[in-house]
Design an enzyme around this catalytic site. Structure first.
Site, PDB file in Angstrom:
ATOM      1  N   LYS A   1       0.705  -1.150   0.101  1.00 31.09           N
ATOM      2  CA  LYS A   1       0.016   0.281  -0.207  1.00 31.09           C
ATOM      3  C   LYS A   1       0.847   1.191  -0.036  1.00 31.09           C
ATOM      4  O   LYS A   1       1.726   1.478   0.871  1.00 31.09           O
ATOM      5  CB  LYS A   1      -0.786  -0.031   1.152  1.00 31.09           C
ATOM      6  CG  LYS A   1      -1.999   1.123   1.267  1.00 31.09           C
ATOM      7  CD  LYS A   1      -2.923   1.093   2.514  1.00 31.09           C
ATOM      8  CE  LYS A   1      -3.854   2.240   2.472  1.00 31.09           C
ATOM      9  NZ  LYS A   1      -4.670   2.208   3.762  1.00 31.09           N
TER      10      LYS A   1
ATOM     11  N   LYS B   1      -2.149  -1.581  -3.834  1.00 29.51           N
ATOM     12  CA  LYS B   1      -3.057  -0.509  -3.789  1.00 29.51           C
ATOM     13  C   LYS B   1      -1.854   0.702  -3.892  1.00 29.51           C
ATOM     14  O   LYS B   1      -1.114   0.934  -3.057  1.00 29.51           O
ATOM     15  CB  LYS B   1      -3.897  -0.508  -2.517  1.00 29.51           C
ATOM     16  CG  LYS B   1      -4.716   0.641  -2.526  1.00 29.51           C
ATOM     17  CD  LYS B   1      -5.409   0.785  -1.135  1.00 29.51           C
ATOM     18  CE  LYS B   1      -6.499   1.875  -0.808  1.00 29.51           C
ATOM     19  NZ  LYS B   1      -7.240   2.058   0.417  1.00 29.51           N
TER      20      LYS B   1
END
Length: 332
Positions: A201, A254
């Site tokens: 992330k 992500k």
């Protein structure tokens, strides 16, 4: 042999032929739809920076859930916007918190729909950070206390599982978070509940509209001390490896669109199911351009999602999921 004996166009001559030799396929079963739930009554409030995405109060949520299920979308990612916030994000692990209430209701309405609970503190803390903020006497600055945060994240995961969540999806990027949550779930009797780890992330500018949706903008500083530097790929593999060792059942990258190379690298190095998160700004940019008549929305969305699949994603978290399901012919 070469041209004219070799003619690549032979396999492109008709729609049926192109379909027969298609290498990558996108199906509604690949999609997960994020949903934002909040307290109050009568609320269906469009998020200004995310056209077509709403805050839902529980009394109006069923219509949305029934639509998702009717379209054949197999699962939702549930985000909660709480009524109150505090320093430790206590409403995140309250058994009567907004995510827990929504989970119980959805399981009554659509028991086969997979509920994936986002496990983080950022929506629930008054600082907007993903963990507990403590003053560091060595630096004189406020820091995120990694290990104390793990205890609260583990409590949150157990509370979500107790409410009926099918999958726990920790998005906090604390070191050791998969191990802490796995241990807590197992000890609480939820050894069969999988963890969808937000393994890779990045500290990305593509989250802007989400923070509008989740009311989770940091009240000071940023998240660069715990989310990843967008310049790094090798670090992504180290993060993913840690999550595998600690017991993750899914890995995630992500954002997705600007990180297709990272998706491919993770896919090539690990064999767990891989999730791509097609995040809020990726969605909003397409919506804005479509509303201005600059692009063909359906063609752009489907090409984008197909690109994520081609890069190695097994599953795609996307705010386009309902539209994509319709375009794929689901529910007909």
């Amino acid at each position: 042999m070469s041209f004219p004996t070799v003619r690549h166009r032979r396999l492109r001559g008709s729609a049926a032929l192109r379909s027969m030799v298609k290498e990558t396929r996108l199906a509604v079963q690949d999609l997960i739809y994020p949903i934002f739930v909040t307290h109050g009554t009568g609320i269906k409030e469009e998020i200004p920076s995310m056209p077509g995405v709403y805050h839902w109060s529980l009394d109006r949520l069923r219509a949305e859930i029934d639509e998702v299920a009717a379209l054949g979308i197999p699962g939702i990612l549930l985000f909660g916007v709480p009524e109150t916030k505090d320093a430790c994000g206590s409403s995140a692990y309250d058994d009567n918190g907004i995510v827990q209430q929504a989970t119980r209701l959805i399981k009554e309405w659509q028991p086969e729909l997979l509920i994936i609970a986002d496990t983080c503190l950022c929506q629930f803390t008054d600082t907007g950070h993903c963990g507990v903020v403590k003053h560091n006497p060595l630096t004189g600055h406020a820091d995120i206390d990694n290990d104390e945060s793990l205890e609260l994240l583990a409590k949150t995961a157990v509370s979500q599982a107790r409410a009926g969540a099918d999958i726990i999806a920790p998005s906090n990027m604390m070191d050791g978070y998969v191990q802490a949550i796995r241990q807590a779930l197992d000890e609480a009797g939820f050894s069969g509940v999988p963890i969808m780890a937000y393994s890779v992330k990045y500290a990305s500018a593509f989250y802007g509209p989400f923070r509008d949706a989740a009311h989770s903008t940091p009240q000071f500083g940023d998240r660069k001390t715990y989310q990843m530097d967008p310049a790094n790929v090798r670090e992504a593999l180290r993060e993913a490896e840690s999550d595998v060792i600690e017991g993750a059942d899914f890995l995630m990258v992500k954002p997705a669109l600007a990180y297709l190379d990272v998706l491919r690298a993770v896919r090539d190095n690990f064999d767990l199911p891989l999730v791509a998160y097609n995040v809020s700004a990726e969605y909003s940019m397409v919506k804005a351009a479509a509303q201005n008549g600059w692009i063909n929305e359906e063609a752009i969305v489907m090409e984008t999602l197909l690109g994520m699949k081609r890069a190695g994603a097994d599953i795609i978290l996307t705010y386009h999921a309902k539209d994509a399901a319709r375009w794929l012919g689901a529910g007909k």
